[in-house]
Design a protein around this motif. Structure first.
Motif, PDB file in Angstrom:
ATOM      1  N   SER A 189       0.839  -1.199   0.000  1.00 65.67           N
ATOM      2  CA  SER A 189       0.000   0.000   0.000  1.00 65.67           C
ATOM      3  C   SER A 189       0.879   1.257   0.000  1.00 65.67           C
ATOM      4  O   SER A 189       2.022   1.239   0.468  1.00 65.67           O
ATOM      5  CB  SER A 189      -0.929   0.022   1.218  1.00 65.67           C
ATOM      6  OG  SER A 189      -0.223   0.425   2.373  1.00 65.67           O
ATOM      7  N   LEU A 190       0.329   2.332  -0.528  1.00 66.27           N
ATOM      8  CA  LEU A 190       1.044   3.606  -0.585  1.00 66.27           C
ATOM      9  C   LEU A 190       1.447   4.057   0.816  1.00 66.27           C
ATOM     10  O   LEU A 190       2.586   4.488   1.031  1.00 66.27           O
ATOM     11  CB  LEU A 190       0.151   4.667  -1.259  1.00 66.27           C
ATOM     12  CG  LEU A 190       0.795   6.015  -1.407  1.00 66.27           C
ATOM     13  CD1 LEU A 190       0.921   6.366  -2.873  1.00 66.27           C
ATOM     14  CD2 LEU A 190      -0.024   7.069  -0.702  1.00 66.27           C
ATOM     15  N   GLU A 191       0.532   3.949   1.766  1.00 68.38           N
ATOM     16  CA  GLU A 191       0.809   4.393   3.134  1.00 68.38           C
ATOM     17  C   GLU A 191       1.957   3.602   3.772  1.00 68.38           C
ATOM     18  O   GLU A 191       2.825   4.175   4.421  1.00 68.38           O
ATOM     19  CB  GLU A 191      -0.455   4.280   4.002  1.00 68.38           C
ATOM     20  CG  GLU A 191      -1.546   5.247   3.629  1.00 68.38           C
ATOM     21  CD  GLU A 191      -2.395   4.780   2.445  1.00 68.38           C
ATOM     22  OE1 GLU A 191      -2.224   3.613   1.967  1.00 68.38           O
ATOM     23  OE2 GLU A 191      -3.218   5.585   1.975  1.00 68.38           O
ATOM     24  N   GLU A 192       1.961   2.279   3.579  1.00 65.81           N
ATOM     25  CA  GLU A 192       3.043   1.451   4.122  1.00 65.81           C
ATOM     26  C   GLU A 192       4.377   1.820   3.487  1.00 65.81           C
ATOM     27  O   GLU A 192       5.394   1.925   4.179  1.00 65.81           O
ATOM     28  CB  GLU A 192       2.775  -0.039   3.874  1.00 65.81           C
ATOM     29  CG  GLU A 192       1.653  -0.605   4.690  1.00 65.81           C
ATOM     30  CD  GLU A 192       1.326  -2.036   4.259  1.00 65.81           C
ATOM     31  OE1 GLU A 192       0.838  -2.779   5.117  1.00 65.81           O
ATOM     32  OE2 GLU A 192       1.550  -2.404   3.085  1.00 65.81           O
ATOM     33  N   TRP A 193       4.380   2.003   2.171  1.00 63.90           N
ATOM     34  CA  TRP A 193       5.620   2.307   1.470  1.00 63.90           C
ATOM     35  C   TRP A 193       6.180   3.648   1.903  1.00 63.90           C
ATOM     36  O   TRP A 193       7.380   3.771   2.175  1.00 63.90           O
ATOM     37  CB  TRP A 193       5.401   2.273  -0.049  1.00 63.90           C
ATOM     38  CG  TRP A 193       6.676   2.396  -0.791  1.00 63.90           C
ATOM     39  CD1 TRP A 193       7.510   1.382  -1.150  1.00 63.90           C
ATOM     40  CD2 TRP A 193       7.294   3.605  -1.236  1.00 63.90           C
ATOM     41  NE1 TRP A 193       8.615   1.894  -1.792  1.00 63.90           N
ATOM     42  CE2 TRP A 193       8.506   3.254  -1.854  1.00 63.90           C
ATOM     43  CE3 TRP A 193       6.943   4.952  -1.153  1.00 63.90           C
ATOM     44  CZ2 TRP A 193       9.359   4.201  -2.401  1.00 63.90           C
ATOM     45  CZ3 TRP A 193       7.795   5.899  -1.702  1.00 63.90           C
ATOM     46  CH2 TRP A 193       8.992   5.515  -2.313  1.00 63.90           C
ATOM     47  N   VAL A 194       5.325   4.667   1.990  1.00 64.45           N
ATOM     48  CA  VAL A 194       5.788   6.000   2.408  1.00 64.45           C
ATOM     49  C   VAL A 194       6.291   5.954   3.854  1.00 64.45           C
ATOM     50  O   VAL A 194       7.332   6.536   4.177  1.00 64.45           O
ATOM     51  CB  VAL A 194       4.685   7.066   2.231  1.00 64.45           C
ATOM     52  CG1 VAL A 194       5.082   8.392   2.885  1.00 64.45           C
ATOM     53  CG2 VAL A 194       4.386   7.286   0.746  1.00 64.45           C
ATOM     54  N   ALA A 195       5.582   5.250   4.723  1.00 63.03           N
ATOM     55  CA  ALA A 195       6.018   5.136   6.123  1.00 63.03           C
ATOM     56  C   ALA A 195       7.406   4.500   6.215  1.00 63.03           C
ATOM     57  O   ALA A 195       8.268   4.981   6.972  1.00 63.03           O
ATOM     58  CB  ALA A 195       5.006   4.321   6.923  1.00 63.03           C
ATOM     59  N   GLN A 196       7.649   3.446   5.436  1.00 61.62           N
ATOM     60  CA  GLN A 196       8.975   2.817   5.437  1.00 61.62           C
ATOM     61  C   GLN A 196      10.039   3.775   4.915  1.00 61.62           C
ATOM     62  O   GLN A 196      11.164   3.808   5.428  1.00 61.62           O
ATOM     63  CB  GLN A 196       8.966   1.542   4.600  1.00 61.62           C
ATOM     64  CG  GLN A 196       8.232   0.413   5.256  1.00 61.62           C
ATOM     65  CD  GLN A 196       8.203  -0.836   4.393  1.00 61.62           C
ATOM     66  OE1 GLN A 196       8.528  -0.805   3.213  1.00 61.62           O
ATOM     67  NE2 GLN A 196       7.790  -1.942   4.994  1.00 61.62           N
ATOM     68  N   ARG A 197       9.699   4.559   3.914  1.00 61.95           N
ATOM     69  CA  ARG A 197      10.642   5.528   3.345  1.00 61.95           C
ATOM     70  C   ARG A 197      10.985   6.615   4.365  1.00 61.95           C
ATOM     71  O   ARG A 197      12.129   7.043   4.473  1.00 61.95           O
ATOM     72  CB  ARG A 197      10.019   6.124   2.089  1.00 61.95           C
ATOM     73  CG  ARG A 197      10.919   6.932   1.254  1.00 61.95           C
ATOM     74  CD  ARG A 197      11.933   6.043   0.545  1.00 61.95           C
ATOM     75  NE  ARG A 197      12.730   6.857  -0.331  1.00 61.95           N
ATOM     76  CZ  ARG A 197      13.100   6.518  -1.527  1.00 61.95           C
ATOM     77  NH1 ARG A 197      12.816   5.330  -1.990  1.00 61.95           N
ATOM     78  NH2 ARG A 197      13.801   7.331  -2.260  1.00 61.95           N
ATOM     79  N   ILE A 220      10.862   6.274   7.683  1.00 60.05           N
ATOM     80  CA  ILE A 220      11.695   5.626   8.710  1.00 60.05           C
ATOM     81  C   ILE A 220      13.135   5.497   8.219  1.00 60.05           C
ATOM     82  O   ILE A 220      14.083   5.782   8.961  1.00 60.05           O
ATOM     83  CB  ILE A 220      11.102   4.258   9.115  1.00 60.05           C
ATOM     84  CG1 ILE A 220       9.799   4.470   9.887  1.00 60.05           C
ATOM     85  CG2 ILE A 220      12.101   3.438   9.931  1.00 60.05           C
ATOM     86  CD1 ILE A 220       8.976   3.203  10.087  1.00 60.05           C
ATOM     87  N   LEU A 221      13.317   5.099   6.977  1.00 63.50           N
ATOM     88  CA  LEU A 221      14.661   4.979   6.410  1.00 63.50           C
ATOM     89  C   LEU A 221      15.372   6.328   6.421  1.00 63.50           C
ATOM     90  O   LEU A 221      16.535   6.422   6.825  1.00 63.50           O
ATOM     91  CB  LEU A 221      14.597   4.430   4.982  1.00 63.50           C
ATOM     92  CG  LEU A 221      15.926   4.346   4.242  1.00 63.50           C
ATOM     93  CD1 LEU A 221      16.871   3.368   4.937  1.00 63.50           C
ATOM     94  CD2 LEU A 221      15.699   3.958   2.786  1.00 63.50           C
ATOM     95  N   ALA A 222      14.686   7.383   6.005  1.00 64.75           N
ATOM     96  CA  ALA A 222      15.288   8.722   5.991  1.00 64.75           C
ATOM     97  C   ALA A 222      15.685   9.151   7.400  1.00 64.75           C
ATOM     98  O   ALA A 222      16.760   9.740   7.598  1.00 64.75           O
ATOM     99  CB  ALA A 222      14.323   9.731   5.375  1.00 64.75           C
ATOM    100  N   LEU A 223      14.850   8.856   8.377  1.00 65.97           N
ATOM    101  CA  LEU A 223      15.182   9.191   9.771  1.00 65.97           C
ATOM    102  C   LEU A 223      16.424   8.447  10.245  1.00 65.97           C
ATOM    103  O   LEU A 223      17.305   9.017  10.891  1.00 65.97           O
ATOM    104  CB  LEU A 223      14.009   8.854  10.694  1.00 65.97           C
ATOM    105  CG  LEU A 223      12.805   9.781  10.644  1.00 65.97           C
ATOM    106  CD1 LEU A 223      11.652   9.190  11.442  1.00 65.97           C
ATOM    107  CD2 LEU A 223      13.168  11.147  11.181  1.00 65.97           C
ATOM    108  N   ARG A 224      16.507   7.184   9.932  1.00 69.32           N
ATOM    109  CA  ARG A 224      17.616   6.351  10.391  1.00 69.32           C
ATOM    110  C   ARG A 224      18.945   6.740   9.764  1.00 69.32           C
ATOM    111  O   ARG A 224      19.993   6.603  10.394  1.00 69.32           O
ATOM    112  CB  ARG A 224      17.324   4.877  10.143  1.00 69.32           C
ATOM    113  CG  ARG A 224      16.252   4.367  11.059  1.00 69.32           C
ATOM    114  CD  ARG A 224      16.020   2.893  10.910  1.00 69.32           C
ATOM    115  NE  ARG A 224      15.002   2.451  11.855  1.00 69.32           N
ATOM    116  CZ  ARG A 224      14.319   1.351  11.730  1.00 69.32           C
ATOM    117  NH1 ARG A 224      14.539   0.536  10.714  1.00 69.32           N
ATOM    118  NH2 ARG A 224      13.412   1.023  12.623  1.00 69.32           N
ATOM    119  N   VAL A 225      18.927   7.198   8.511  1.00 65.44           N
ATOM    120  CA  VAL A 225      20.180   7.570   7.855  1.00 65.44           C
ATOM    121  C   VAL A 225      20.442   9.074   7.906  1.00 65.44           C
ATOM    122  O   VAL A 225      21.442   9.547   7.389  1.00 65.44           O
ATOM    123  CB  VAL A 225      20.236   7.066   6.390  1.00 65.44           C
ATOM    124  CG1 VAL A 225      20.151   5.558   6.336  1.00 65.44           C
ATOM    125  CG2 VAL A 225      19.179   7.710   5.532  1.00 65.44           C
ATOM    126  N   GLY A 226      19.548   9.818   8.552  1.00 64.39           N
ATOM    127  CA  GLY A 226      19.742  11.252   8.703  1.00 64.39           C
ATOM    128  C   GLY A 226      19.618  12.029   7.393  1.00 64.39           C
ATOM    129  O   GLY A 226      20.330  13.003   7.161  1.00 64.39           O
TER     130      GLY A 226
END
Length: 138
Positions: free
Chosen positions: A19-27, A29-35
């Motif tokens: 789903s779009l919402e799941e994909w954006v949420a994962q993206r 989280i990834l951006a937060l983790r890598v700064g």
């Protein structure tokens, strides 16, 4: 869900079952983790498909029948039809043309069957257009 990845010289279209919402949420989280900065904003993406591809007529009929505001088709000339999609642009926020556009046709106005068929059909048509373009350039 459809994902269009834009680079400086081209784009790549993917059909994802997530789903779009799941994909954006994962993206996010990834951006937060890598700064890394991440900008998400409503947007529109367009691309061309050859009018003579098998299946373009079927897609045109489905879009007319569904009356969706997410996808629009416009005949450019005797060779191409323009596909316009409403969705979300994800980038690092810079003015570069590099980023990802995501959309889903599954909203409150559309049935899951139309959304899945239209997304899958668009992806297949894009793949066929790429195959035809690579054959012609050889």
């Amino acid at each position: 869900m459809l994902k269009l990845t834009y680079t400086e010289g081209s784009f790549y279209l993917e059909y994802l079952t997530q789903s779009l919402e799941e994909w954006v949420a994962q993206r996010v989280i990834l951006a937060l983790r890598v700064g890394q900065s991440l900008c998400v904003e409503p947007s529109t993406a367009s691309f061309l498909l050859p009018v003579d591809l098998p299946g373009v007529d079927l897609l045109t009929d489905e879009v007319k029948r569904d009356d969706s505001e997410i996808i629009a088709l416009c005949v450019c000339d005797h060779e191409y039809v323009e596909v316009s999609l409403k969705g979300y642009w994800l980038s690092d926020g810079s003015e570069d043309v590099v980023g990802v556009f995501v959309t889903t046709m599954n909203d409150s106005h559309n049935s899951n069957s139309f959304a899945s068929r239209a997304e899958f059909c668009l992806h297949k048509l894009w793949q066929e257009a790429q195959a035809c373009a690579s054959v012609m350039s050889e």
